[in-house]
Design a protein around this motif. Structure first.
Motif, PDB file in Angstrom:
ATOM      1  N   GLU A 105       0.843  -1.198   0.000  1.00  0.00           N
ATOM      2  CA  GLU A 105       0.000   0.000   0.000  1.00  0.00           C
ATOM      3  C   GLU A 105       0.878   1.249   0.000  1.00  0.00           C
ATOM      4  O   GLU A 105       1.887   1.322   0.700  1.00  0.00           O
ATOM      5  CB  GLU A 105      -0.917  -0.006   1.217  1.00  0.00           C
ATOM      6  N   TRP A 106       0.480   2.234  -0.789  1.00  0.00           N
ATOM      7  CA  TRP A 106       1.274   3.449  -0.963  1.00  0.00           C
ATOM      8  C   TRP A 106       1.533   4.160   0.372  1.00  0.00           C
ATOM      9  O   TRP A 106       2.662   4.588   0.637  1.00  0.00           O
ATOM     10  CB  TRP A 106       0.593   4.385  -1.953  1.00  0.00           C
ATOM     11  N   ALA A 107       0.512   4.259   1.220  1.00  0.00           N
ATOM     12  CA  ALA A 107       0.682   4.951   2.501  1.00  0.00           C
ATOM     13  C   ALA A 107       1.743   4.248   3.357  1.00  0.00           C
ATOM     14  O   ALA A 107       2.553   4.899   4.032  1.00  0.00           O
ATOM     15  CB  ALA A 107      -0.645   5.029   3.249  1.00  0.00           C
ATOM     16  N   PHE A 108       1.767   2.923   3.328  1.00  0.00           N
ATOM     17  CA  PHE A 108       2.749   2.157   4.096  1.00  0.00           C
ATOM     18  C   PHE A 108       4.153   2.381   3.529  1.00  0.00           C
ATOM     19  O   PHE A 108       5.110   2.607   4.269  1.00  0.00           O
ATOM     20  CB  PHE A 108       2.387   0.672   4.080  1.00  0.00           C
ATOM     21  N   LEU A 109       4.273   2.323   2.217  1.00  0.00           N
ATOM     22  CA  LEU A 109       5.578   2.515   1.582  1.00  0.00           C
ATOM     23  C   LEU A 109       6.132   3.920   1.828  1.00  0.00           C
ATOM     24  O   LEU A 109       7.331   4.089   2.080  1.00  0.00           O
ATOM     25  CB  LEU A 109       5.485   2.234   0.080  1.00  0.00           C
ATOM     26  N   THR A 110       5.277   4.930   1.788  1.00  0.00           N
ATOM     27  CA  THR A 110       5.754   6.293   2.056  1.00  0.00           C
ATOM     28  C   THR A 110       6.119   6.461   3.534  1.00  0.00           C
ATOM     29  O   THR A 110       7.057   7.189   3.856  1.00  0.00           O
ATOM     30  CB  THR A 110       4.731   7.360   1.618  1.00  0.00           C
ATOM     31  N   MET A 111       5.399   5.755   4.422  1.00  0.00           N
ATOM     32  CA  MET A 111       5.766   5.788   5.846  1.00  0.00           C
ATOM     33  C   MET A 111       7.156   5.189   6.031  1.00  0.00           C
ATOM     34  O   MET A 111       7.991   5.737   6.755  1.00  0.00           O
ATOM     35  CB  MET A 111       4.733   5.021   6.686  1.00  0.00           C
ATOM     36  N   ASP A 114       9.768   7.658   4.719  1.00  0.00           N
ATOM     37  CA  ASP A 114       9.945   8.782   5.638  1.00  0.00           C
ATOM     38  C   ASP A 114      10.688   8.341   6.896  1.00  0.00           C
ATOM     39  O   ASP A 114      11.554   9.072   7.397  1.00  0.00           O
ATOM     40  CB  ASP A 114       8.592   9.401   5.992  1.00  0.00           C
ATOM     41  N   GLU A 115      10.368   7.168   7.415  1.00  0.00           N
ATOM     42  CA  GLU A 115      11.051   6.647   8.605  1.00  0.00           C
ATOM     43  C   GLU A 115      12.521   6.366   8.288  1.00  0.00           C
ATOM     44  O   GLU A 115      13.403   6.637   9.097  1.00  0.00           O
ATOM     45  CB  GLU A 115      10.369   5.378   9.115  1.00  0.00           C
ATOM     46  N   GLY A 116      12.783   5.844   7.101  1.00  0.00           N
ATOM     47  CA  GLY A 116      14.163   5.596   6.683  1.00  0.00           C
ATOM     48  C   GLY A 116      14.969   6.881   6.600  1.00  0.00           C
ATOM     49  O   GLY A 116      16.112   6.941   7.051  1.00  0.00           O
ATOM     50  N   ARG A 117      14.366   7.893   6.028  1.00  0.00           N
ATOM     51  CA  ARG A 117      15.054   9.186   5.939  1.00  0.00           C
ATOM     52  C   ARG A 117      15.324   9.769   7.320  1.00  0.00           C
ATOM     53  O   ARG A 117      16.407  10.300   7.583  1.00  0.00           O
ATOM     54  CB  ARG A 117      14.231  10.158   5.106  1.00  0.00           C
ATOM     55  N   LYS A 118      14.328   9.671   8.199  1.00  0.00           N
ATOM     56  CA  LYS A 118      14.490  10.196   9.561  1.00  0.00           C
ATOM     57  C   LYS A 118      15.600   9.436  10.296  1.00  0.00           C
ATOM     58  O   LYS A 118      16.443  10.045  10.968  1.00  0.00           O
ATOM     59  CB  LYS A 118      13.157  10.084  10.314  1.00  0.00           C
ATOM     60  N   SER A 119      15.632   8.117  10.154  1.00  0.00           N
ATOM     61  CA  SER A 119      16.668   7.313  10.816  1.00  0.00           C
ATOM     62  C   SER A 119      18.048   7.621  10.254  1.00  0.00           C
ATOM     63  O   SER A 119      19.026   7.709  11.001  1.00  0.00           O
ATOM     64  CB  SER A 119      16.360   5.823  10.655  1.00  0.00           C
ATOM     65  N   ALA A 120      18.146   7.792   8.933  1.00  0.00           N
ATOM     66  CA  ALA A 120      19.433   8.123   8.311  1.00  0.00           C
ATOM     67  C   ALA A 120      19.915   9.497   8.766  1.00  0.00           C
ATOM     68  O   ALA A 120      21.098   9.680   9.086  1.00  0.00           O
ATOM     69  CB  ALA A 120      19.310   8.061   6.789  1.00  0.00           C
TER      70      ALA A 120
END
Length: 189
Positions: A105-111, A114-120
């Motif tokens: 699902e698109w909403a899950f993939l974008t979450m 975004d979480e990956g970017r925040k963690s990086a």
């Protein structure tokens, strides 16, 4: 890339074919979980996580050992020993189960993005100055506190790896000081 469908790929090419000594691991499967899985679904999920991490943990242990015993020089063991390892993790990944790997699902993939970017961003804010200088993943902890003097030779006796609870207090742990007892080791072939 997640090589989980065929087993996670070895990190050997990063040592043999790459000039960089820094490797950043993006951990998507937890190595440890605080709770014990109780349901069939949770047990299967944990089995999946453990099997996906097995090759990586084996190689991290090898790097930790080589750091202690490899001789300086240009051979492959010295290259492994000089490798600087870093890890980016996210608490969100702890909350996701196996079924999340099938969620397109698109909403899950974008979450996840975004979480990956925040963690990086959090990793780089904390460790930018460490890149190119030192590892930020403490590899000695993967050896569970077993100390080896510099230059020591290590010989692993597979037959001593028995996991029989009738013979050992803690059969699930690797204990370098465990005395020899006649036993049958687990193996594959």
């Amino acid at each position: 890339w997640d090589g989980g469908y065929s087993g996670n790929p070895t990190i050997t090419p990063l040592v043999r074919e790459c000039d960089s000594q820094d490797t950043i691991l993006v951990q998507i499967n937890p190595i440890e979980r605080a709770e014990t899985p109780r349901t069939a679904r949770d047990i299967l999920n944990r089995l999946n996580e453990v099997s996906f991490n097995a090759v990586l943990l084996k190689e991290l242990r090898m790097i930790a050992l080589l750091r202690r015993i490899a001789h300086k020089g240009q051979d492959e063991s010295a290259r492994w020993a000089a490798m600087r390892v870093h890890r980016i993790t996210s608490a969100v990944m702890q909350d996701l189960g196996y079924s999340s790997k099938l969620n397109a699902e698109w909403a899950f993939l974008t979450m996840l993005r975004d979480e990956g970017r925040k963690s990086a961003e959090a990793f780089f804010a904390a460790h930018r100055g460490d890149l190119g200088r030192r590892s930020t993943l403490e590899l000695d902890t993967v050896l569970e506190g077993v100390g080896l003097p510099e230059g020591a030779h290590l010989h692993v006796v597979v037959g001593a790896a028995s996991r029989d609870p009738a013979r050992w207090k803690t059969p699930e742990r690797f204990d370098i000081h465990r005395p020899f007892h006649r036993s049958v080791a687990f193996a594959a072939g």
